[in-house]
Design a protein around this motif. Structure first.
Motif, PDB file in Angstrom:
ATOM      1  N   ALA A 189       0.829  -1.200   0.000  1.00 28.85           N
ATOM      2  CA  ALA A 189       0.000   0.000   0.000  1.00 28.85           C
ATOM      3  C   ALA A 189       0.872   1.262   0.000  1.00 28.85           C
ATOM      4  N   VAL A 190       1.969   1.220   0.757  1.00 28.59           N
ATOM      5  CA  VAL A 190       2.893   2.358   0.770  1.00 28.59           C
ATOM      6  C   VAL A 190       3.533   2.544  -0.601  1.00 28.59           C
ATOM      7  N   ALA A 191       3.989   1.446  -1.199  1.00 25.55           N
ATOM      8  CA  ALA A 191       4.624   1.538  -2.518  1.00 25.55           C
ATOM      9  C   ALA A 191       3.648   2.069  -3.562  1.00 25.55           C
ATOM     10  N   ASP A 192       2.392   1.648  -3.479  1.00 23.50           N
ATOM     11  CA  ASP A 192       1.393   2.155  -4.419  1.00 23.50           C
ATOM     12  C   ASP A 192       1.181   3.653  -4.233  1.00 23.50           C
ATOM     13  N   ALA A 193       1.149   4.094  -2.972  1.00 18.45           N
ATOM     14  CA  ALA A 193       0.970   5.521  -2.701  1.00 18.45           C
ATOM     15  C   ALA A 193       2.151   6.330  -3.222  1.00 18.45           C
ATOM     16  N   VAL A 194       3.367   5.805  -3.068  1.00 22.74           N
ATOM     17  CA  VAL A 194       4.550   6.516  -3.571  1.00 22.74           C
ATOM     18  C   VAL A 194       4.554   6.513  -5.099  1.00 22.74           C
ATOM     19  N   ALA A 195       4.100   5.423  -5.719  1.00 22.75           N
ATOM     20  CA  ALA A 195       4.021   5.380  -7.178  1.00 22.75           C
ATOM     21  C   ALA A 195       3.055   6.434  -7.702  1.00 22.75           C
ATOM     22  N   LEU A 196       1.938   6.613  -7.010  1.00 25.94           N
ATOM     23  CA  LEU A 196       1.003   7.669  -7.397  1.00 25.94           C
ATOM     24  C   LEU A 196       1.618   9.049  -7.180  1.00 25.94           C
ATOM     25  N   LEU A 197       2.382   9.171  -6.087  1.00 23.54           N
ATOM     26  CA  LEU A 197       3.037  10.445  -5.800  1.00 23.54           C
ATOM     27  C   LEU A 197       4.022  10.818  -6.893  1.00 23.54           C
ATOM     28  N   ALA A 198       4.655   9.831  -7.500  1.00 25.26           N
ATOM     29  CA  ALA A 198       5.630  10.107  -8.553  1.00 25.26           C
ATOM     30  C   ALA A 198       4.985  10.751  -9.775  1.00 25.26           C
ATOM     31  N   SER A 199       3.692  10.565  -9.940  1.00 20.34           N
ATOM     32  CA  SER A 199       3.005  11.129 -11.105  1.00 20.34           C
ATOM     33  C   SER A 199       2.116  12.312 -10.744  1.00 20.34           C
ATOM     34  N   GLU A 200       1.590  12.305  -9.515  1.00 20.28           N
ATOM     35  CA  GLU A 200       0.685  13.397  -9.128  1.00 20.28           C
ATOM     36  C   GLU A 200       0.772  13.621  -7.623  1.00 20.28           C
ATOM     37  N   VAL A 201       0.954  14.871  -7.227  1.00 18.03           N
ATOM     38  CA  VAL A 201       1.062  15.228  -5.819  1.00 18.03           C
ATOM     39  C   VAL A 201      -0.276  15.818  -5.362  1.00 18.03           C
ATOM     40  N   PRO A 202      -0.919  15.228  -4.347  1.00 19.40           N
ATOM     41  CA  PRO A 202      -2.194  15.765  -3.844  1.00 19.40           C
ATOM     42  C   PRO A 202      -1.987  17.068  -3.080  1.00 19.40           C
ATOM     43  N   LEU A 203      -2.106  18.172  -3.757  1.00 16.71           N
ATOM     44  CA  LEU A 203      -1.897  19.489  -3.162  1.00 16.71           C
ATOM     45  C   LEU A 203      -3.194  20.019  -2.573  1.00 16.71           C
ATOM     46  N   SER A 204      -3.070  20.891  -1.588  1.00 13.03           N
ATOM     47  CA  SER A 204      -4.233  21.575  -1.037  1.00 13.03           C
ATOM     48  C   SER A 204      -4.568  22.783  -1.896  1.00 13.03           C
ATOM     49  N   ALA A 205      -5.715  23.389  -1.630  1.00 10.49           N
ATOM     50  CA  ALA A 205      -6.123  24.566  -2.397  1.00 10.49           C
ATOM     51  C   ALA A 205      -5.172  25.735  -2.181  1.00 10.49           C
ATOM     52  N   THR A 206      -4.523  25.773  -1.005  1.00  4.86           N
ATOM     53  CA  THR A 206      -3.614  26.890  -0.708  1.00  4.86           C
ATOM     54  C   THR A 206      -2.280  26.762  -1.432  1.00  4.86           C
ATOM     55  N   ALA A 207      -2.019  25.623  -2.080  1.00 10.94           N
ATOM     56  CA  ALA A 207      -0.748  25.436  -2.781  1.00 10.94           C
ATOM     57  C   ALA A 207      -0.616  26.324  -3.999  1.00 10.94           C
ATOM     58  N   THR A 208      -1.709  26.968  -4.411  1.00  9.72           N
ATOM     59  CA  THR A 208      -1.635  27.910  -5.540  1.00  9.72           C
ATOM     60  C   THR A 208      -1.047  29.248  -5.110  1.00  9.72           C
ATOM     61  N   ALA A 209      -0.922  29.464  -3.801  1.00  3.87           N
ATOM     62  CA  ALA A 209      -0.332  30.709  -3.313  1.00  3.87           C
ATOM     63  C   ALA A 209       1.158  30.738  -3.629  1.00  3.87           C
ATOM     64  N   PRO A 210       1.771  31.934  -3.612  1.00  2.00           N
ATOM     65  CA  PRO A 210       3.207  32.025  -3.918  1.00  2.00           C
ATOM     66  C   PRO A 210       4.054  31.162  -2.981  1.00  2.00           C
ATOM     67  N   ALA A 211       5.113  30.594  -3.528  1.00  2.00           N
ATOM     68  CA  ALA A 211       5.996  29.739  -2.738  1.00  2.00           C
ATOM     69  C   ALA A 211       6.618  30.502  -1.574  1.00  2.00           C
ATOM     70  N   ALA A 212       6.972  31.774  -1.807  1.00  3.00           N
ATOM     71  CA  ALA A 212       7.572  32.568  -0.743  1.00  3.00           C
ATOM     72  C   ALA A 212       6.630  32.722   0.436  1.00  3.00           C
ATOM     73  N   GLU A 213       5.353  32.675   0.178  1.00  3.76           N
ATOM     74  CA  GLU A 213       4.359  32.828   1.236  1.00  3.76           C
ATOM     75  C   GLU A 213       4.050  31.505   1.917  1.00  3.76           C
ATOM     76  N   MET A 214       3.962  30.418   1.158  1.00  2.00           N
ATOM     77  CA  MET A 214       3.510  29.139   1.687  1.00  2.00           C
ATOM     78  C   MET A 214       4.639  28.234   2.193  1.00  2.00           C
ATOM     79  N   LEU A 215       5.821  28.371   1.624  1.00  2.00           N
ATOM     80  CA  LEU A 215       6.893  27.434   1.943  1.00  2.00           C
ATOM     81  C   LEU A 215       7.961  28.016   2.850  1.00  2.00           C
ATOM     82  N   HIS A 216       8.259  29.279   2.703  1.00  2.00           N
ATOM     83  CA  HIS A 216       9.344  29.855   3.497  1.00  2.00           C
ATOM     84  C   HIS A 216       8.980  29.923   4.977  1.00  2.00           C
ATOM     85  N   GLY A 217       7.690  30.145   5.272  1.00  2.00           N
ATOM     86  CA  GLY A 217       7.271  30.169   6.668  1.00  2.00           C
ATOM     87  C   GLY A 217       7.499  28.836   7.368  1.00  2.00           C
TER      88      GLY A 217
END
Length: 344
Positions: A189-217
């Motif tokens: 199950a873990v390997a399947d989840a990582v295989a899916l991650l390799a093709s698509e990352v389940p992002l939240s709605a806030t991931a569209t915000a600028p990286a400087a705002e969402m990641l640097h904090g």
């Protein structure tokens, strides 16, 4: 896909998802590649080949990076998915790490025993000046030291054999546990989840915000947690060398430094080079502390000979001195304010 560098992540027109997704996909691809190599080189009847060990190490590193990134930047990801995968990857990484840990611990302890018992004795003294008494006293001291070295030599071989039996058995069991884990439905199950991650990352709605705002904090908070943990480390003056209860804050600092390193890879495109030496010192600290605990555990084996117990006691003391030495190296190489490191 090219991973963004630090200049890219500070631009306001680059979203958090555009920075985070390529990093996670790269680590997922490394995970799957290492898993394939591990399957190709694993031997179910023994501890495996060197290629299998290297593949397992790469598998652990990828799992740790994905897990750490999911923890630090969970606000930019689907929370339920991120927490579940993070937990499962932590389980996998810990399971795979045990075999390697037992093997390196045994090697470390046997090498230390050899160094402690194999050091050549000082040359015999021929001059004896009874008027001052100093040469006679030194000679007697040398003789006593020689007797201690001889006693250590007698017990070292038995101590090494005992450690080899105990840690080899533990390693074999850890190897079997790892193989069972890799064949379990939980791992698939873990390997399947990582295989899916390799093709698509389940992002939240806030991931569209600028990286400087969402990641640097979150990355800055990871750094501040590390700095706080280092500032809280007990000073050498307040800690007894053999008190293993004081190891925990150092182990926690090591884990927080790892999370900071992974966060820096995401937002900066590469690990923070100034922390490499400090991280290595904390790794040595962990290895020495665990080796000392293994020597102490072996010394508690029922009905062992006094010479064996003596050798294990000397070995335990030696590894605790290595713990203190690693702490000293960490303080010397820590690149930030010294006052924060030495505060009690």
């Amino acid at each position: 896909m090219r991973r963004p560098d630090h200049q890219t992540t500070t631009r306001t027109d680059v979203s958090a998802g555009a920075v985070l997704a390529p990093y996670l996909q790269e680590q997922a691809a490394n995970f799957l590649r290492s898993l394939r190599l591990h399957r190709e080189n694993s031997a179910p009847t023994d501890a495996g080949t060197l290629a299998a060990e290297q593949a397992a190490g790469a598998l652990r590193r990828s799992a740790r990076r994905i897990s750490g990134t999911l923890h630090t930047f969970r606000s930019a990801l689907e929370p339920g998915w991120a927490e579940q995968l993070r937990t499962e990857l932590a389980w996998l990484s810990g399971t795979l790490a045990r075999e390697h840990a037992y093997a390196t611990r045994l090697t470390r302890l046997l090498e230390a025993l050899h160094a402690l018992s194999g050091t050549p004795l000082p040359p015999p003294r021929t001059q004896r000046t009874s008027a001052a008494g100093t040469d006679i006293g030194v000679t007697r001291h040398d003789a006593a030291e020689g007797k201690e070295r001889a006693a250590l030599g007698v017990g070292a071989a038995r101590a090494g054999a005992l450690l080899e039996r105990q840690l080899t058995l533990a390693r074999t069991r850890a190897h079997s546990t790892a193989l069972q884990a890799l064949g379990s439905s939980r791992f698939h199950a873990v390997a399947d989840a990582v295989a899916l991650l390799a093709s698509e990352v389940p992002l939240s709605a806030t991931a569209t915000a600028p990286a400087a705002e969402m990641l640097h904090g979150p990355a800055n908070r990871a750094e501040q947690r590390l700095l706080g943990a280092v500032a809280a480390l007990p000073s050498d003056e307040t800690v007894e060398p053999y008190n293993e209860a004081h190891d925990a804050p150092w182990h926690q600092a090591r884990l927080l430094l790892r999370l900071h390193r992974y966060a820096h890879e995401v937002v900066g495109g590469a690990p923070d080079p100034v922390l490499a030496a400090s991280g290595h010192a904390l790794d040595l600290h962990r290895d020495a502390a665990e080796a000392a605990a293994a020597a102490a555990s072996a010394a508690r084996t029922p009905r062992i000979a006094p010479a064996t117990a003596y050798a294990l006691g000397v070995l335990h003391a030696d590894q605790r001195h290595e713990v203190e030495a690693a702490r000293g190296v960490f303080r010397e190489t820590w690149p930030y304010a010294t006052a924060a490191v030495t505060a009690p």
